[in-house]
Design an enzyme around this catalytic site. Structure first.
Site, PDB file in Angstrom:
ATOM      1  N   TYR A 102     -28.856 -11.730  -6.868  1.00 45.44           N
ATOM      2  CA  TYR A 102     -29.939 -12.528  -7.455  1.00 45.44           C
ATOM      3  C   TYR A 102     -29.399 -13.707  -8.250  1.00 45.44           C
ATOM      4  O   TYR A 102     -28.427 -13.578  -9.000  1.00 45.44           O
ATOM      5  CB  TYR A 102     -30.825 -11.651  -8.334  1.00 45.44           C
ATOM      6  CG  TYR A 102     -32.112 -12.334  -8.724  1.00 45.44           C
ATOM      7  CD1 TYR A 102     -32.948 -12.869  -7.751  1.00 45.44           C
ATOM      8  CD2 TYR A 102     -32.479 -12.464 -10.058  1.00 45.44           C
ATOM      9  CE1 TYR A 102     -34.123 -13.519  -8.093  1.00 45.44           C
ATOM     10  CE2 TYR A 102     -33.663 -13.098 -10.412  1.00 45.44           C
ATOM     11  CZ  TYR A 102     -34.475 -13.630  -9.419  1.00 45.44           C
ATOM     12  OH  TYR A 102     -35.638 -14.267  -9.754  1.00 45.44           O
TER      13      TYR A 102
ATOM     14  N   HIS B 179     -29.423  -8.584 -15.080  1.00 46.51           N
ATOM     15  CA  HIS B 179     -28.894  -8.535 -13.718  1.00 46.51           C
ATOM     16  C   HIS B 179     -27.394  -8.746 -13.726  1.00 46.51           C
ATOM     17  O   HIS B 179     -26.819  -9.203 -14.711  1.00 46.51           O
ATOM     18  CB  HIS B 179     -29.541  -9.615 -12.853  1.00 46.51           C
ATOM     19  CG  HIS B 179     -31.038  -9.616 -12.905  1.00 46.51           C
ATOM     20  ND1 HIS B 179     -31.787  -8.572 -12.418  1.00 46.51           N
ATOM     21  CD2 HIS B 179     -31.912 -10.526 -13.391  1.00 46.51           C
ATOM     22  CE1 HIS B 179     -33.060  -8.839 -12.611  1.00 46.51           C
ATOM     23  NE2 HIS B 179     -33.170 -10.007 -13.208  1.00 46.51           N
TER      24      HIS B 179
ATOM     25  N   ASP C  81     -37.327 -10.508 -12.006  1.00 43.20           N
ATOM     26  CA  ASP C  81     -37.288 -11.174 -13.305  1.00 43.20           C
ATOM     27  C   ASP C  81     -38.711 -11.239 -13.864  1.00 43.20           C
ATOM     28  O   ASP C  81     -39.649 -10.700 -13.266  1.00 43.20           O
ATOM     29  CB  ASP C  81     -36.662 -12.571 -13.199  1.00 43.20           C
ATOM     30  CG  ASP C  81     -37.400 -13.476 -12.214  1.00 43.20           C
ATOM     31  OD1 ASP C  81     -38.509 -13.113 -11.768  1.00 43.20           O
ATOM     32  OD2 ASP C  81     -36.865 -14.557 -11.885  1.00 43.20           O
TER      33      ASP C  81
ATOM     34  N   ASP D  80     -39.444 -10.991  -6.977  1.00 38.33           N
ATOM     35  CA  ASP D  80     -38.124 -11.154  -7.597  1.00 38.33           C
ATOM     36  C   ASP D  80     -37.960 -10.316  -8.869  1.00 38.33           C
ATOM     37  O   ASP D  80     -38.937 -10.087  -9.612  1.00 38.33           O
ATOM     38  CB  ASP D  80     -37.876 -12.632  -7.935  1.00 38.33           C
ATOM     39  CG  ASP D  80     -37.490 -13.438  -6.703  1.00 38.33           C
ATOM     40  OD1 ASP D  80     -37.248 -12.833  -5.649  1.00 38.33           O
ATOM     41  OD2 ASP D  80     -37.438 -14.680  -6.796  1.00 38.33           O
TER      42      ASP D  80
ATOM     43  N   ARG E 188     -30.877 -15.776 -10.617  1.00 33.30           N
ATOM     44  CA  ARG E 188     -31.307 -16.114 -11.984  1.00 33.30           C
ATOM     45  C   ARG E 188     -30.803 -15.031 -12.937  1.00 33.30           C
ATOM     46  O   ARG E 188     -31.393 -13.972 -13.067  1.00 33.30           O
ATOM     47  CB  ARG E 188     -32.826 -16.253 -12.050  1.00 33.30           C
ATOM     48  CG  ARG E 188     -33.336 -17.436 -11.234  1.00 33.30           C
ATOM     49  CD  ARG E 188     -34.835 -17.591 -11.268  1.00 33.30           C
ATOM     50  NE  ARG E 188     -35.267 -18.714 -10.434  1.00 33.30           N
ATOM     51  CZ  ARG E 188     -35.530 -18.636  -9.137  1.00 33.30           C
ATOM     52  NH1 ARG E 188     -35.429 -17.458  -8.525  1.00 33.30           N
ATOM     53  NH2 ARG E 188     -35.894 -19.696  -8.446  1.00 33.30           N
TER      54      ARG E 188
ATOM     55  N   GLU F 129     -40.864 -13.678 -14.099  1.00 28.69           N
ATOM     56  CA  GLU F 129     -41.829 -14.351 -13.240  1.00 28.69           C
ATOM     57  C   GLU F 129     -42.206 -13.475 -12.050  1.00 28.69           C
ATOM     58  O   GLU F 129     -43.370 -13.397 -11.662  1.00 28.69           O
ATOM     59  CB  GLU F 129     -41.266 -15.690 -12.758  1.00 28.69           C
ATOM     60  CG  GLU F 129     -42.306 -16.553 -12.065  1.00 28.69           C
ATOM     61  CD  GLU F 129     -41.835 -17.984 -11.840  1.00 28.69           C
ATOM     62  OE1 GLU F 129     -42.636 -18.789 -11.349  1.00 28.69           O
ATOM     63  OE2 GLU F 129     -40.667 -18.281 -12.158  1.00 28.69           O
TER      64      GLU F 129
ATOM     65  N   GLU G 266     -42.374 -12.513  -1.949  1.00 29.87           N
ATOM     66  CA  GLU G 266     -42.874 -13.880  -2.156  1.00 29.87           C
ATOM     67  C   GLU G 266     -42.730 -14.769  -0.929  1.00 29.87           C
ATOM     68  O   GLU G 266     -43.616 -15.548  -0.611  1.00 29.87           O
ATOM     69  CB  GLU G 266     -42.129 -14.584  -3.313  1.00 29.87           C
ATOM     70  CG  GLU G 266     -42.262 -13.925  -4.652  1.00 29.87           C
ATOM     71  CD  GLU G 266     -40.994 -13.199  -5.010  1.00 29.87           C
ATOM     72  OE1 GLU G 266     -40.531 -12.409  -4.157  1.00 29.87           O
ATOM     73  OE2 GLU G 266     -40.469 -13.397  -6.122  1.00 29.87           O
TER      74      GLU G 266
END
Length: 693
Positions: free
Chosen positions: A300, A346, A84, A82, A302, A86, A9
């Protein structure tokens, strides 16, 4: 020779990953999302089974063109967004926008941006997890349906440009409900009593606090009760009834989750949730470290799990033994029990390399990066250390059947508090306490008595709101910061001295939502919807099933609200104030900061001025009208219309009545009238309100 393309990203993440991979790998950033629902329309085909319409995000054409060129050169494409929901969705949209052949691309994820993690992820490359994509897609579609269906009603009722969100509306309701609790709170009087007692062979007195005349601690509720206790004791001597030595063990804190990091960064560093996440993202994606290049410093960010890998635990244990000693290791560190609302996808947030202590790399970090990294590093290190042990001496004294107590604690073994003190707890010292024995007589030097009043519930801070949302199961780690930022940016709430206050605009929006859409802002309903999104992510439910079940109730509520709004013609409130420019009677309008007065002749006449709503109460200082005002940030208060000549202001609504005890003005609190004087405490039922009711 084979050529591989890795798409991430952000440029910072691309730079960090590039140095771990050989010259056969090209690493390029997409700069976030490349496709999304259109902004100008809902983008959901309700009549075609809620099929979403995705378009290329404006400004991403050049980036996609560059990516397509690189895709043509590559033998294999790795989508490394990432780890997750999203991130999975971004990878999915990249595969569609770039028209990637299924055989040509794979999805890779890593919980930390280190050489081993990145290389291992390529060995474990997989297909895109469509269950995770669907979970994100369902969230996006549900939020879009709520926003595009409800927002026009807010425009009709309040003002154009307002919007409603599924999670944001619940967060706003929580803040409004707390504001109501505070406004209706009636303080209750209570007293504390301490006896200053002098041992026979000592010169200094020791403070003993009143505990009651039974086995449980008792509260003194009135001055009369306090006077009775003091009178009963009289000049009697106090005697030591018991001395008890004990130990208290304090467990090490768990490593950070997204929620606890946001809470602790707010408390200890005074960081807003959005700031915490922005800086944590920088630490995760990579920071330039002298001699080592760009390094991802934390795992990570989140996550709702407190789990850590065996490798990280082993490295921490070795580091603790080497720097603190064997006694400071925790044995088997405790872990939080996975709850129903925890995804546990995670690890907890931790440093990627325990040897990179904050002090070692301080000069290579910005001040904010250093402070947050130090907080994460110390919390993780503490979580792997032994518990702290406190030795406690408790002394109880009695007189006339009443119990008084004093206690002192001392750190017997510092354990994890060597690196991280959760409550800033310290050893205490009271001179002369160690020389006391059971049966000793103590002479009363004096009583120390203090009057108190119970306090209303604490206003939400960002940290407390995050904790509440997490406890209620509303939102997920990635949503806390944007939820709070959204309702602040819309001016529904404002922040002063870390506390969150609802604005007049926020109150108006919440009132509409409560009247027309009680289900949407119902805490249990929203939490249940979150659990359904989790089940979509697990592959247990098809995402359109959830949307199909949700939409009919939303549609029915919107139609009902529309018909009610149509039957009640919304007219601007006309006032007695006259336009200074054209002489028309001005009307009340809503703006970004709340109500204001505007000329009805707009656009020919554009004259406006502040709107002050009169309360009908004279100013206690100068006799002018008390009006409702707002602070610069939108918080409501009551002030004199003659300001700045008169400086009267009150957060609570003043009453015409005076306190019969001290003569100060009274204020309204729910159905009570309270004296405004801090140390008076007089209150009574508000009979005027009762008559009106």
């Amino acid at each position: 020779m084979a050529k591989y393309l890795v798409i991430v990203e952000s440029p910072a993440k691309a730079k960090t990953i590039k140095k771990f991979l050989g010259s056969n790998y090209e690493v390029i950033a997409s700069n976030g999302h490349v496709r999304d629902l259109p902004k100008s329309q809902m983008g959901i085909d309700v009549d075609n089974d809620f099929e979403p319409k995705y378009i290329t995000i404006r400004g991403k054409g050049d980036i996609l063109a560059q990516l397509r060129k690189e895709v043509k050169k590559a033998d294999k494409v790795y989508l490394a967004t990432d780890p997750d929901r999203e991130g999975e969705a971004i990878s999915y949209h990249l595969s569609k926008a770039l028209k990637l052949d299924d055989k040509k691309y794979k999805r890779i994820t890593f919980n930390e941006i280190t050489k081993n993690a990145v290389k291992n992820s390529i060995k474990q490359a997989r297909d895109i997890d469509m269950a995770l994509v669907d979970a994100q897609q369902a969230r996006r579609v549900l939020d879009r349906l709520v926003g595009y269906k409800i927002s026009p009603l807010l425009w009709a009722k309040i003002k154009r440009g307002l919007s409603a969100g599924r999670v944001q509306s619940v967060a706003l309701k929580l803040i409004c409900d707390r504001e109501k609790e505070i406004n209706e709170f009636i303080p209750k009087e209570y007293w504390t009593l301490s006896a200053m007692l002098v041992p026979e062979k000592a010169k200094r007195s020791i403070e003993f606090k009143y505990m009651g005349n039974g086995s449980d601690k008792e509260e003194i509720s009135s001055r009369a009760e306090l006077d009775h206790i003091i009178e009963t004791i009289g000049k009697q001597s106090f005697q030591i009834a018991s001395i008890k030595d004990s130990e208290r063990h304090k467990k090490a804190p768990l490593p950070f989750t997204t929620s606890t990091l946001q809470q602790e960064a707010s408390s200890k560093l005074n960081f807003a949730t959005s700031k915490t996440m922005r800086i944590a993202q920088q630490l995760y994606e990579g920071v330039e470290i002298k001699g080592r290049g760009s390094i991802g410093l934390i795992s990570y960010l989140r996550t709702d799990s407190t789990r850590i890998s065996d490798e990280a635990a082993a490295a921490a244990k070795d580091y603790i033994i080497k720097n603190f000693g064997e006694d400071y290791t925790a044995g088997i560190p405790r872990a939080d029990k996975p709850g129903k609302k925890i995804q546990d996808a995670h690890e907890a947030i931790r440093p990627t390399d325990i040897t990179l202590s904050p002090v070692v790399i301080k000069d290579q970090l910005s001040r904010e990066q250093f402070r947050l990294y130090q907080l994460i590093y110390n919390r993780f290190l503490a979580s792997q250390m032994a518990e702290a042990v406190y030795s406690i001496k408790t002394v109880k004294a009695e007189a006339a059947g009443y119990r008084f107590q004093t206690s002192v604690s001392k750190i017997a073994f510092a354990g994890f508090t060597t690196v991280y003190n959760v409550d800033n707890e310290k050893s205490e010292h009271i001179a002369g306490i160690k020389d006391l024995n059971e049966g000793d007589l103590l002479k009363l030097e004096d009583f120390d008595e203090k009057q108190h009043f119970t306090q209303p519930p604490a206003r939400y801070t960002e940290a407390l709101l995050v904790r509440t949302l997490e406890e209620l199961g509303i939102g997920r780690p990635s949503t806390y910061a944007p939820t709070i930022s959204t309702i602040q940016n819309r001016r529904y709430i404002t922040k002063e001295n870390k506390k969150l206050y609802v604005t007049e605009l926020g109150e108006a929006v919440n009132q509409i939502m409560e009247q027309a859409f009680p289900v949407i802002i119902d805490v249990n309903f929203t939490a249940n919807l979150e659990s359904l999104l989790d089940k979509i992510g697990e592959g247990a439910i098809e995402w359109k099933v959830v949307v199909r079940n949700f939409y009919p109730d939303l549609d029915a509520a919107v139609k009902k609200a529309e018909s009610e709004l149509q039957s009640i013609k919304i007219e601007d409130e006309v006032t007695d104030e006259v336009c200074d420019e054209c002489g028309r009677n001005m009307v009340v309008k809503y703006g970004p900061h709340g109500k204001f007065l505007a000329c009805p002749g707009f656009p020919e006449c554009k004259f406006t001025k502040p709107f002050f709503e009169k309360t009908g109460v004279p100013c206690p200082k100068c006799g002018g009208d008390i009006v409702i005002k707002k602070t610069r940030k939108g918080r409501r208060y009551y002030g004199c219309i003659n300001a700045p000549e008169c400086d009267f202001m009150s957060w609570a609504k003043p009453s015409k009545e005076k306190c019969p005890v001290c003569g100060s003005y009274m204020v309204e609190k729910g159905n009570k009238l309270l004296c405004s004087a801090e140390n008076c405490g007089y209150s009574r039922d508000n009979t005027e309100k009762e008559k009106q009711a």
